[in-house]
Design an enzyme around this catalytic site. Structure first.
Site, PDB file in Angstrom:
ATOM      1  N   LYS A 176       0.843  -1.210   0.000  1.00 32.85           N
ATOM      2  CA  LYS A 176       0.000   0.000   0.000  1.00 32.85           C
ATOM      3  C   LYS A 176       0.879   1.263   0.000  1.00 32.85           C
ATOM      4  O   LYS A 176       0.552   2.268  -0.633  1.00 32.85           O
ATOM      5  CB  LYS A 176      -0.925  -0.027   1.220  1.00 32.85           C
ATOM      6  CG  LYS A 176      -1.660   1.262   1.509  1.00 32.85           C
ATOM      7  CD  LYS A 176      -2.813   1.546   0.559  1.00 32.85           C
ATOM      8  CE  LYS A 176      -3.419   2.918   0.863  1.00 32.85           C
ATOM      9  NZ  LYS A 176      -4.603   3.228   0.135  1.00 32.85           N
ATOM     10  N   LYS A 204      -0.746  11.458   6.101  1.00 39.02           N
ATOM     11  CA  LYS A 204      -0.494  10.384   7.082  1.00 39.02           C
ATOM     12  C   LYS A 204       0.203   9.205   6.387  1.00 39.02           C
ATOM     13  O   LYS A 204       1.178   8.651   6.888  1.00 39.02           O
ATOM     14  CB  LYS A 204      -1.841   9.946   7.683  1.00 39.02           C
ATOM     15  CG  LYS A 204      -1.818   8.858   8.709  1.00 39.02           C
ATOM     16  CD  LYS A 204      -2.208   7.488   8.210  1.00 39.02           C
ATOM     17  CE  LYS A 204      -3.572   7.339   7.615  1.00 39.02           C
ATOM     18  NZ  LYS A 204      -3.873   5.998   7.141  1.00 39.02           N
TER      19      LYS A 204
HETATM   20  P1  NAP Z   1     -12.807   7.913   8.627  1.00 36.02           P
HETATM   21  O1  NAP Z   1     -14.040   8.174   7.860  1.00 36.02           O
HETATM   22  O2  NAP Z   1     -12.181   9.015   9.386  1.00 36.02           O
HETATM   23  O3  NAP Z   1     -13.096   6.661   9.620  1.00 36.02           O
HETATM   24  C1  NAP Z   1     -12.212   6.285  10.633  1.00 36.02           C
HETATM   25  C2  NAP Z   1     -12.913   5.280  11.539  1.00 36.02           C
HETATM   26  O4  NAP Z   1     -12.004   4.863  12.555  1.00 36.02           O
HETATM   27  C3  NAP Z   1     -14.130   5.853  12.267  1.00 36.02           C
HETATM   28  O5  NAP Z   1     -15.086   4.827  12.346  1.00 36.02           O
HETATM   29  C4  NAP Z   1     -13.566   6.201  13.640  1.00 36.02           C
HETATM   30  O6  NAP Z   1     -14.531   6.197  14.676  1.00 36.02           O
HETATM   31  C5  NAP Z   1     -12.603   5.057  13.845  1.00 36.02           C
HETATM   32  N1  NAP Z   1     -11.536   5.354  14.805  1.00 36.02           N
HETATM   33  C6  NAP Z   1     -10.454   6.157  14.583  1.00 36.02           C
HETATM   34  N2  NAP Z   1      -9.673   6.173  15.671  1.00 36.02           N
HETATM   35  C7  NAP Z   1     -10.266   5.377  16.589  1.00 36.02           C
HETATM   36  C8  NAP Z   1      -9.913   4.977  17.915  1.00 36.02           C
HETATM   37  N3  NAP Z   1      -8.771   5.412  18.503  1.00 36.02           N
HETATM   38  N4  NAP Z   1     -10.757   4.154  18.567  1.00 36.02           N
HETATM   39  C9  NAP Z   1     -11.888   3.703  17.987  1.00 36.02           C
HETATM   40  N5  NAP Z   1     -12.275   4.041  16.735  1.00 36.02           N
HETATM   41  C10 NAP Z   1     -11.462   4.864  16.041  1.00 36.02           C
HETATM   42  O7  NAP Z   1     -11.623   7.365   7.665  1.00 36.02           O
HETATM   43  P2  NAP Z   1     -11.742   6.485   6.330  1.00 36.02           P
HETATM   44  O8  NAP Z   1     -11.688   7.390   5.145  1.00 36.02           O
HETATM   45  O9  NAP Z   1     -12.843   5.496   6.473  1.00 36.02           O
HETATM   46  O10 NAP Z   1     -10.317   5.744   6.377  1.00 36.02           O
HETATM   47  C11 NAP Z   1     -10.079   4.576   7.138  1.00 36.02           C
HETATM   48  C12 NAP Z   1      -8.725   3.985   6.707  1.00 36.02           C
HETATM   49  O11 NAP Z   1      -8.767   3.657   5.305  1.00 36.02           O
HETATM   50  C13 NAP Z   1      -7.548   4.955   6.886  1.00 36.02           C
HETATM   51  O12 NAP Z   1      -6.413   4.240   7.316  1.00 36.02           O
HETATM   52  C14 NAP Z   1      -7.343   5.499   5.469  1.00 36.02           C
HETATM   53  O13 NAP Z   1      -6.002   5.920   5.244  1.00 36.02           O
HETATM   54  C15 NAP Z   1      -7.690   4.276   4.633  1.00 36.02           C
HETATM   55  N6  NAP Z   1      -8.138   4.582   3.251  1.00 36.02           N
HETATM   56  C16 NAP Z   1      -9.023   5.589   2.997  1.00 36.02           C
HETATM   57  C17 NAP Z   1      -9.412   5.837   1.689  1.00 36.02           C
HETATM   58  C18 NAP Z   1     -10.379   6.950   1.361  1.00 36.02           C
HETATM   59  O14 NAP Z   1     -10.520   7.280   0.173  1.00 36.02           O
HETATM   60  N7  NAP Z   1     -11.064   7.536   2.331  1.00 36.02           N
HETATM   61  C19 NAP Z   1      -8.917   5.057   0.653  1.00 36.02           C
HETATM   62  C20 NAP Z   1      -8.039   4.004   0.939  1.00 36.02           C
HETATM   63  C21 NAP Z   1      -7.659   3.761   2.256  1.00 36.02           C
HETATM   64  P3  NAP Z   1     -15.479   7.515  14.912  1.00 36.02           P
HETATM   65  O15 NAP Z   1     -16.594   7.349  13.926  1.00 36.02           O
HETATM   66  O16 NAP Z   1     -15.906   7.408  16.312  1.00 36.02           O
HETATM   67  O17 NAP Z   1     -14.608   8.719  14.636  1.00 36.02           O
END
Ligand code: NAP
Length: 299
Positions: free
Chosen positions: A175, A243
């Site tokens: 990744k 990040k």
């Molecule tokens: P997001 O919408 O910010 O979701 C993050 C999730 O993690 C939320 O459910 C959050 O809970 C939870 N979380 C974070 N810290 C936590 C903790 N300490 N304890 C418990 N729950 C926690 O982010 P996302 O876009 O879905 O991304 C998730 C991952 O996928 C990341 O690593 C990102 O780099 C990767 N990714 C993202 C994309 C994209 O296009 N967005 C593409 C490929 C990969 P809350 O709801 O309570 O905040």
């Protein structure tokens, strides 16, 4: 092997996790879900998922547990912390971490799970929120071949291009390779379009002309038109890209690999973060080049 008879745990129902979990339900799996902010689970609960009160409770109920969280400390906390997955883990369970985190920390977490006769697959994804909704993600998997085969039906419910790239941590490493490529390509697109604009070129025709040849890329052909139209809504936010580049730079330092191009792009993103643009999509990288050349690339 995970089949529709197994209960599947899913922790982290954000932009990516919620639609990925919904696709597992569509594929016939029964889900036990947990999210720190409970309300984000509402629509999945309406679709039949059971809400658990902690990651430990998810692990007590499910031998397959998926996590989709933000960064390395979050995955450590949810798996190894108080009321975490490790507290409730059953023997022979497989935890599948689909977040993008450090390969080194991934191996450490796998080691902790191994002490309880369980294991970790690292399975980060590429394809953005659209790929998560459509179930067309690319999934790069690290861990044992046996665990990979046992989880293949889960991956097939969420993605299309599913590759086992090596042992523990190697999915995350793959990744990071992906992130070097997307960041560098985005930078080239932004720089090229500011160059084209200040040269007086027609930006739409320029993208059409070069987007059909050797310079074609997803960044140029999909994000290029958004950028010249001033659409900076995120598919992938600058703060998450930064990040990931931090993870690339950390691993490069550990390995003594020189990454001059990626370091430069990371510095440009740092400038945009300083201006409060972290929630914009990565196509907003053009704003850094526009400031340097004092010219906008907009139609
Ligand atoms: P997001 O919408 O910010 O979701 C993050 C999730 O993690 C939320 O459910 C959050 O809970 C939870 N979380 C974070 N810290 C936590 C903790 N300490 N304890 C418990 N729950 C926690 O982010 P996302 O876009 O879905 O991304 C998730 C991952 O996928 C990341 O690593 C990102 O780099 C990767 N990714 C993202 C994309 C994209 O296009 N967005 C593409 C490929 C990969 P809350 O709801 O309570 O905040």
């Amino acid at each position: 092997m995970a089949t529709s008879k197994d209960k599947i745990g899913f922790i982290g129902l954000g932009i990516m996790g919620a639609p990925m979990a919904a696709n597992l339900i569509k594929a016939g799996f029964s889900l036990v879900v947990f999210n720190r902010t409970k309300s984000k689970a509402d629509s999945l609960v309406k679709s039949g998922a059971e809400f658990a009160n902690s990651p430990a409770e998810v692990a007590k109920k499910c031998k397959f547990v998926i996590t989709m969280l933000t960064d390395s400390p979050d995955v450590q906390q949810v798996i190894l912390g108080e009321s975490g997955v490790l507290e409730g883990i059953q023997e022979n369970s497989i935890v599948i971490d689909m977040s993008t985190i450090s390969p080194t920390i991934t191996k450490e977490i796998n080691g902790e799970l191994n002490k309880k006769n369980a294991s970790l697959l690292d399975a980060p994804v590429s394809g953005g929120s659209w790929g998560a909704i459509e179930g067309t993600l690319s999934i790069m998997v690290g861990g044992s071949e046996n665990d990979f085969q046992n989880c293949i039906h889960l991956f097939e419910a969420m993605g299309k291009n599913i590759i086992h790239t090596g042992g523990s941590g190697m999915g995350q490493t793959t990744k990071l390779v992906n992130q070097i490529l997307v960041a560098g390509t985005m930078n080239a697109v932004a720089e090229a379009l500011v160059f084209a604009a200040k040269s007086g070129a027609d930006l739409e025709k320029t993208i059409q002309a070069v987007g059909g040849g050797a310079a074609a890329s997803w960044q140029l052909n999909t994000l290029g038109p958004k950028l010249i139209n001033g659409d900076f809504d995120p598919g992938f936010m600058i703060k998450l890209q930064q990040k990931d580049l931090r993870l690339v730079i950390e691993l490069a330092q550990e390995l003594n690999v020189s990454i001059p191009g990626t370091s430069l792009v990371s510095q440009l993103f740092a400038g945009l973060l300083a201006q409060g643009l972290g929630d914009e999509g990565t196509q907003a990288l053009v704003k850094a080049h526009e400031q340097l050349s004092n010219h906008e690339a907009r139609i």
